[in-house]
Write an enzyme that holds these catalytic residues in place. Sequence first.
Site, PDB file in Angstrom:
ATOM      1  N   ASN A 158       2.578   9.409  -5.355  1.00 46.77           N
ATOM      2  CA  ASN A 158       2.898  10.779  -5.206  1.00 46.77           C
ATOM      3  C   ASN A 158       2.975  11.211  -3.608  1.00 46.77           C
ATOM      4  OD1 ASN A 158       3.048  12.407  -7.796  1.00 46.77           O
ATOM      5  ND2 ASN A 158       1.246  11.210  -7.980  1.00 46.77           N
ATOM      6  N   HIS A 175       0.894  -1.135  -0.072  1.00 46.93           N
ATOM      7  CA  HIS A 175      -0.224  -0.003  -0.154  1.00 46.93           C
ATOM      8  C   HIS A 175       0.976   1.179   0.132  1.00 46.93           C
ATOM      9  CE1 HIS A 175      -3.969   1.988   1.439  1.00 46.93           C
ATOM     10  NE2 HIS A 175      -3.116   2.680   0.922  1.00 46.93           N
ATOM     11  N   ARG A 201      -3.230  11.153 -14.174  1.00 49.37           N
ATOM     12  CA  ARG A 201      -3.796  12.543 -14.344  1.00 49.37           C
ATOM     13  C   ARG A 201      -3.872  13.145 -15.840  1.00 49.37           C
ATOM     14  NH1 ARG A 201      -0.376  15.774 -10.946  1.00 49.37           N
ATOM     15  NH2 ARG A 201       0.801  13.776 -10.289  1.00 49.37           N
ATOM     16  N   ASP A 253       1.851   3.477   3.229  1.00 47.32           N
ATOM     17  CA  ASP A 253       0.809   4.462   2.652  1.00 47.32           C
ATOM     18  C   ASP A 253       1.518   5.614   2.011  1.00 47.32           C
ATOM     19  OD1 ASP A 253      -1.856   5.122   2.217  1.00 47.32           O
ATOM     20  OD2 ASP A 253      -2.192   6.211   4.028  1.00 47.32           O
ATOM     21  N   GLU A 268     -12.255   4.463   6.434  1.00 49.14           N
ATOM     22  CA  GLU A 268     -11.166   5.130   7.038  1.00 49.14           C
ATOM     23  C   GLU A 268     -11.635   6.114   8.259  1.00 49.14           C
ATOM     24  OE1 GLU A 268      -9.327   6.390   3.264  1.00 49.14           O
ATOM     25  OE2 GLU A 268      -7.455   7.037   4.711  1.00 49.14           O
ATOM     26  N   HIS A 302      -9.682   1.284  -0.256  1.00 55.24           N
ATOM     27  CA  HIS A 302      -9.645   1.805   0.852  1.00 55.24           C
ATOM     28  C   HIS A 302     -11.007   1.901   1.442  1.00 55.24           C
ATOM     29  CE1 HIS A 302      -5.928   3.706  -0.554  1.00 55.24           C
ATOM     30  NE2 HIS A 302      -5.726   4.539   0.471  1.00 55.24           N
ATOM     31  N   SER A 346      -1.138   4.331  -8.054  1.00 56.84           N
ATOM     32  CA  SER A 346      -1.221   6.092  -8.307  1.00 56.84           C
ATOM     33  C   SER A 346      -2.432   6.217  -9.294  1.00 56.84           C
ATOM     34  CB  SER A 346      -0.074   6.474  -9.327  1.00 56.84           C
ATOM     35  OG  SER A 346       0.204   7.771  -9.073  1.00 56.84           O
TER      36      SER A 346
END
Length: 379
Positions: free
Chosen positions: A22, A18, A103, A287, A205, A202, A100
């Site tokens: 970025n 995990h 974009r 993370d 959380e 995820h 990731s």
Amino acid sequence: METEADIFFRKLPKVELHAHLNGSVSFETMEKLIARKPHLNIEHSMTAIRSGQRRTLDECFQVFKVIHQLIDSEEDILMVAKDVIHEFAADGVKYLELRSTPRNEPKTGLSKRIYIETVIEAIRQCKHEGADIDVRFLVAIDRRNGPEVAMETTKLAEDFMLSSDGVVVGLDLSGDPTVGNGKDLLLALQRARNCGLKLALHMSEIPSQKEESELLLDLPPDRIGHGTFLHPEVGGSDSLVDKVCKQNIPLELCLTSNVKGLTVPSYDEHHFQYWYKRRHPCVLCTDDKGVFCTDLSQEYQLAASTFGLSQEDVWALSQQAIQCSFAPEPVKQQLNQRWAKLRPEVLSLFPSCTVNQDFSRLHPKLPDSAPVQIGAISE
Ligand code: IMP
Ligand code: ZN
């Protein structure tokens, strides 16, 4: 100065499952990016949460916005991905699943497709350069972008699963948990599952995601990211825990991320304890090693010191992660063989070293008061 425990944890072969690309950018790489874009006036203190600091989850997501400004071209992605991979390898990680969110950056000509191709190219170059690490890629869906983008991302991931020679193995669902609803993304996730992409989602959380977690668990996912509020002791439910246990879905647990992001009050109250005691498969992960200023060796060391794990326990934890990975079976077998070969060497390094007693240095005192604001991050 490095202690015996530091050396033990670095030499321990590890699996990282995990890691957001970025969020994993180191201080050194960040310096290079800042130097490339001085006009942005970004200081390093705006991209990392140092020892002793904490941020609300919302503030953590502001940090990612700053980082994305610094990493917006093909050239940036290539450098960042290569640096991150080499850093994990230097930390003793033998198998890494990077994730990731692709974009579009019209200013630099970056498209989502080029984004994914560039990460795959970075993985290829690192292999060519002899990095001792097997790297796979999970394409991420940012939940804030809604169902259409989620479906587009799934289709892209599907294409790359078929054309990347086994590098793209799955899909991640992440992003600010207070935004968007998993219910709207179910179609995209179901499609991904049906075409053979593995799902690392995820989940829970924050406390208000019970209903969403019930739905997502019915997919079911192949792994759960965080799962902080699944169990009844923190407001989750027996039904959620039952679903996780019956389907034996591994949890990716990121201690420092949760403590610094204020979703868990302290290391010793981390839900690792709840699941580990039940012998449920738990995988320690970073993370965002750059944002949270940690590495996987330190996360293992923190778990050992907080929960009193022995060297044998730590070894078992790291080996169990192989089974939870999305690697093909023959790769898992090779990794298991590697672990078997390394075991006598690593466990005999410091046989009398207590790996679970270095509290003070590893538990920097975190303030109880409200976190400082992003714009005024202090050292
Ligand atoms: P990227 O996908 O490589 O750009 O990595 C940063 C992104 O990962 C953030 O913008 C979030 O969407 C996601 N992310 C990183 N950490 C977390 C987390 O703890 N929870 C949810 N999403 C996260
Ligand atoms: Zn995450």
